[in-house]
Enzyme design. Structure first.
Site, mmCIF file in Angstrom:
data_model
loop_
_atom_site.group_PDB
_atom_site.id
_atom_site.type_symbol
_atom_site.label_atom_id
_atom_site.label_comp_id
_atom_site.label_asym_id
_atom_site.label_seq_id
_atom_site.Cartn_x
_atom_site.Cartn_y
_atom_site.Cartn_z
ATOM 1 N N ASN A 12 40.732 38.847 44.453
ATOM 2 C CA ASN A 12 40.107 40.172 44.479
ATOM 3 C C ASN A 12 38.818 40.094 45.317
ATOM 4 O O ASN A 12 37.931 39.295 45.023
ATOM 5 C CB ASN A 12 39.812 40.589 43.029
ATOM 6 C CG ASN A 12 39.162 41.955 42.933
ATOM 7 O OD1 ASN A 12 38.263 42.269 43.699
ATOM 8 N ND2 ASN A 12 39.600 42.754 41.985
ATOM 9 N N HIS A 15 33.939 42.215 45.510
ATOM 10 C CA HIS A 15 32.499 41.929 45.480
ATOM 11 C C HIS A 15 31.948 41.404 46.808
ATOM 12 O O HIS A 15 30.743 41.265 46.961
ATOM 13 C CB HIS A 15 32.163 41.066 44.267
ATOM 14 C CG HIS A 15 32.473 41.833 43.021
ATOM 15 N ND1 HIS A 15 31.848 43.029 42.728
ATOM 16 C CD2 HIS A 15 33.401 41.648 42.048
ATOM 17 C CE1 HIS A 15 32.358 43.526 41.606
ATOM 18 N NE2 HIS A 15 33.307 42.707 41.184
ATOM 19 N N HIS A 48 40.033 47.124 44.620
ATOM 20 C CA HIS A 48 39.944 48.287 43.723
ATOM 21 C C HIS A 48 39.128 49.368 44.417
ATOM 22 O O HIS A 48 37.931 49.198 44.641
ATOM 23 C CB HIS A 48 39.271 47.833 42.419
ATOM 24 C CG HIS A 48 39.135 48.896 41.371
ATOM 25 N ND1 HIS A 48 38.557 48.644 40.152
ATOM 26 C CD2 HIS A 48 39.490 50.200 41.340
ATOM 27 C CE1 HIS A 48 38.560 49.755 39.430
ATOM 28 N NE2 HIS A 48 39.119 50.726 40.128
ATOM 29 N N ARG A 50 37.339 52.380 43.891
ATOM 30 C CA ARG A 50 36.829 53.169 42.753
ATOM 31 C C ARG A 50 36.494 54.574 43.197
ATOM 32 O O ARG A 50 36.179 54.810 44.369
ATOM 33 C CB ARG A 50 35.583 52.491 42.163
ATOM 34 C CG ARG A 50 35.889 51.170 41.479
ATOM 35 C CD ARG A 50 34.651 50.638 40.776
ATOM 36 N NE ARG A 50 34.402 51.329 39.533
ATOM 37 C CZ ARG A 50 34.635 50.837 38.319
ATOM 38 N NH1 ARG A 50 35.099 49.626 38.182
ATOM 39 N NH2 ARG A 50 34.369 51.547 37.247
ATOM 40 N N ARG A 54 31.917 52.341 45.017
ATOM 41 C CA ARG A 54 30.736 51.458 44.937
ATOM 42 C C ARG A 54 30.936 50.148 45.681
ATOM 43 O O ARG A 54 29.979 49.497 46.047
ATOM 44 C CB ARG A 54 30.365 51.189 43.476
ATOM 45 C CG ARG A 54 31.343 50.335 42.740
ATOM 46 C CD ARG A 54 30.876 50.015 41.336
ATOM 47 N NE ARG A 54 30.912 51.173 40.470
ATOM 48 C CZ ARG A 54 30.927 51.091 39.140
ATOM 49 N NH1 ARG A 54 30.864 49.914 38.553
ATOM 50 N NH2 ARG A 54 30.980 52.172 38.396
ATOM 51 N N GLU A 75 44.271 48.424 43.421
ATOM 52 C CA GLU A 75 43.869 48.840 42.070
ATOM 53 C C GLU A 75 43.265 50.219 42.128
ATOM 54 O O GLU A 75 42.406 50.486 42.985
ATOM 55 C CB GLU A 75 42.788 47.897 41.550
ATOM 56 C CG GLU A 75 43.319 46.733 40.796
ATOM 57 C CD GLU A 75 42.167 45.947 40.182
ATOM 58 O OE1 GLU A 75 41.150 46.551 39.812
ATOM 59 O OE2 GLU A 75 42.313 44.738 40.107
ATOM 60 N N THR A 106 35.643 46.889 35.006
ATOM 61 C CA THR A 106 36.723 47.475 34.201
ATOM 62 C C THR A 106 36.682 46.847 32.811
ATOM 63 O O THR A 106 37.130 45.729 32.615
ATOM 64 C CB THR A 106 38.082 47.221 34.897
ATOM 65 O OG1 THR A 106 37.937 47.530 36.277
ATOM 66 C CG2 THR A 106 39.170 48.078 34.302
ATOM 67 N N GLU A 156 49.465 43.779 33.556
ATOM 68 C CA GLU A 156 48.435 42.759 33.744
ATOM 69 C C GLU A 156 47.615 42.736 32.465
ATOM 70 O O GLU A 156 47.052 43.758 32.052
ATOM 71 C CB GLU A 156 47.561 43.082 34.956
ATOM 72 C CG GLU A 156 46.489 42.013 35.152
ATOM 73 C CD GLU A 156 45.822 42.052 36.514
ATOM 74 O OE1 GLU A 156 46.448 42.500 37.495
ATOM 75 O OE2 GLU A 156 44.666 41.607 36.587
ATOM 76 N N HIS A 199 40.771 39.032 34.834
ATOM 77 C CA HIS A 199 39.445 39.574 34.542
ATOM 78 C C HIS A 199 38.547 38.508 33.925
ATOM 79 O O HIS A 199 38.841 37.986 32.854
ATOM 80 C CB HIS A 199 39.461 40.815 33.631
ATOM 81 C CG HIS A 199 38.225 41.663 33.854
ATOM 82 N ND1 HIS A 199 37.028 41.365 33.284
ATOM 83 C CD2 HIS A 199 38.025 42.741 34.638
ATOM 84 C CE1 HIS A 199 36.125 42.245 33.700
ATOM 85 N NE2 HIS A 199 36.706 43.096 34.528
HETATM 86 N N1 PXP Z 1 42.464 42.390 37.356
HETATM 87 C C1 PXP Z 1 42.060 43.668 37.250
HETATM 88 C C2 PXP Z 1 43.080 44.698 36.879
HETATM 89 C C3 PXP Z 1 40.721 44.035 37.495
HETATM 90 O O1 PXP Z 1 40.330 45.317 37.362
HETATM 91 C C4 PXP Z 1 39.823 43.032 37.895
HETATM 92 C C5 PXP Z 1 38.405 43.387 38.209
HETATM 93 O O2 PXP Z 1 38.342 44.346 39.208
HETATM 94 C C6 PXP Z 1 40.290 41.729 38.034
HETATM 95 C C7 PXP Z 1 41.620 41.418 37.731
HETATM 96 C C8 PXP Z 1 39.416 40.608 38.503
HETATM 97 O O3 PXP Z 1 38.380 40.410 37.617
HETATM 98 P P1 PXP Z 1 37.190 39.444 38.037
HETATM 99 O O4 PXP Z 1 36.552 40.080 39.230
HETATM 100 O O5 PXP Z 1 36.325 39.430 36.834
HETATM 101 O O6 PXP Z 1 37.785 38.117 38.366
#
Ligand code: PXP
Length: 252
Positions: A12, A15, A48, A50, A54, A75, A106, A156, A199
């Site tokens: 992901n 960030h 994602h 949003r 952001r 996402e 999330t 998930e 997550h």
């Molecule tokens: N899976 C989903 C569905 C998420 O919303 C997120 C965070 O955006 C992640 C995985 C990844 O989480 P993290 O960034 O904490 O590793």
């Protein structure tokens, strides 16, 4: 290790965009991060979009659709605006997540059981367009059954409660959360759902989840992007991959 047993890693890149947006310019570029991640062995890229934009922007999604060789896991919240965007791009996968403006991330899973009809109608066109639909939920049998009834192909499981308990030294609670995740991945698999998880996962928390045989994919972002500051993105991903593969191999 055969392909059927391989645990996929989705990276992901949200960030990278968070850091870019802190200054409003073009750097660091999430597309460059996505390219490096796929070179480092990511099986997919997750982003994602949003409602408040952001981190990831509409242009990032367009760019990702153009440059990626590996599948994009898009996402999004269950809103009309996001549905239109997904139908325009037709990404490999769409993951439906809950979204609250005031949250930092999330925070929980989607409430599927109470919104079954609405969500069934919402995901039908996405599936018809060829996107694999995944629903981000807590390890709760009610939500899993509901996700199955609305026609999702994938769930998930939210690993946040496990990771938070572990990070705060509440180790018994972390074990309880892990047991729930393990049992619920078996349950979801028995219904015919493909199981993913993610997550908050880190080098310290990934191994136990990687041992669950029904879990086919982990989605990991924030920790990897943070580690990239110290190790570089490619080594950070390679290290995660190694930990996942080692834990998985020990179970075969
Ligand atoms: N899976 C989903 C569905 C998420 O919303 C997120 C965070 O955006 C992640 C995985 C990844 O989480 P993290 O960034 O904490 O590793």
């Amino acid at each position: 290790m055969s392909n059927a047993e391989k645990l996929r890693l989705g990276v992901n890149i949200d960030h990278v965009a968070t850091v870019r947006n802190a200054r409003g310019g073009a750097y660091p570029d999430p597309l460059r991060a996505a390219r490096i991640a796929q070179e480092a062995g990511a099986d997919g890229i997750t982003a994602h979009l949003r409602e408040d934009r952001r981190h990831i922007s509409d242009a990032d999604i367009e760019g990702l659709m153009e440059v990626l060789r590996v599948p994009l896991n898009f996402e999004m919240a269950a809103t009309d605006e996001m549905q239109k965007i997904a139908l325009r791009h037709k990404p490999h996968a769409v993951c439906i997540v809950p979204e609250k403006r005031e949250e930092r991330t999330t925070e929980g899973g989607l409430e599927v059981a109470r919104e079954e009809n609405k969500l069934a109608h919402f995901i039908a066109p996405l599936r018809e367009a060829g996107s694999r639909v995944s629903i981000f939920i807590a390890a709760d049998p009610r939500q899993i059954e509901a996700a199955n009834r609305i026609g999702a192909e994938v769930i998930e499981l939210h690993t946040g409660a496990y990771c938070d308990a572990h990070a705060e030294g509440r180790l018994e609670e972390a074990e309880v959360e892990l047991t729930k995740l393990r049992e619920m991945s078996t349950f979801a698999h028995s219904l015919g759902l493909e199981v993913h998880a993610g997550h908050g996962l880190t080098y310290d928390t990934v191994a136990p989840v990687a041992t669950f045989p029904e879990v086919r994919e982990l989605n990991i972002g924030h920790f990897l992007i943070g580690e990239a500051i110290f190790l570089g993105l490619e080594p950070a991903i390679l290290k995660m991959r190694q930990l996942m593969d080692k834990a998985r191999a020990a179970t075969l």
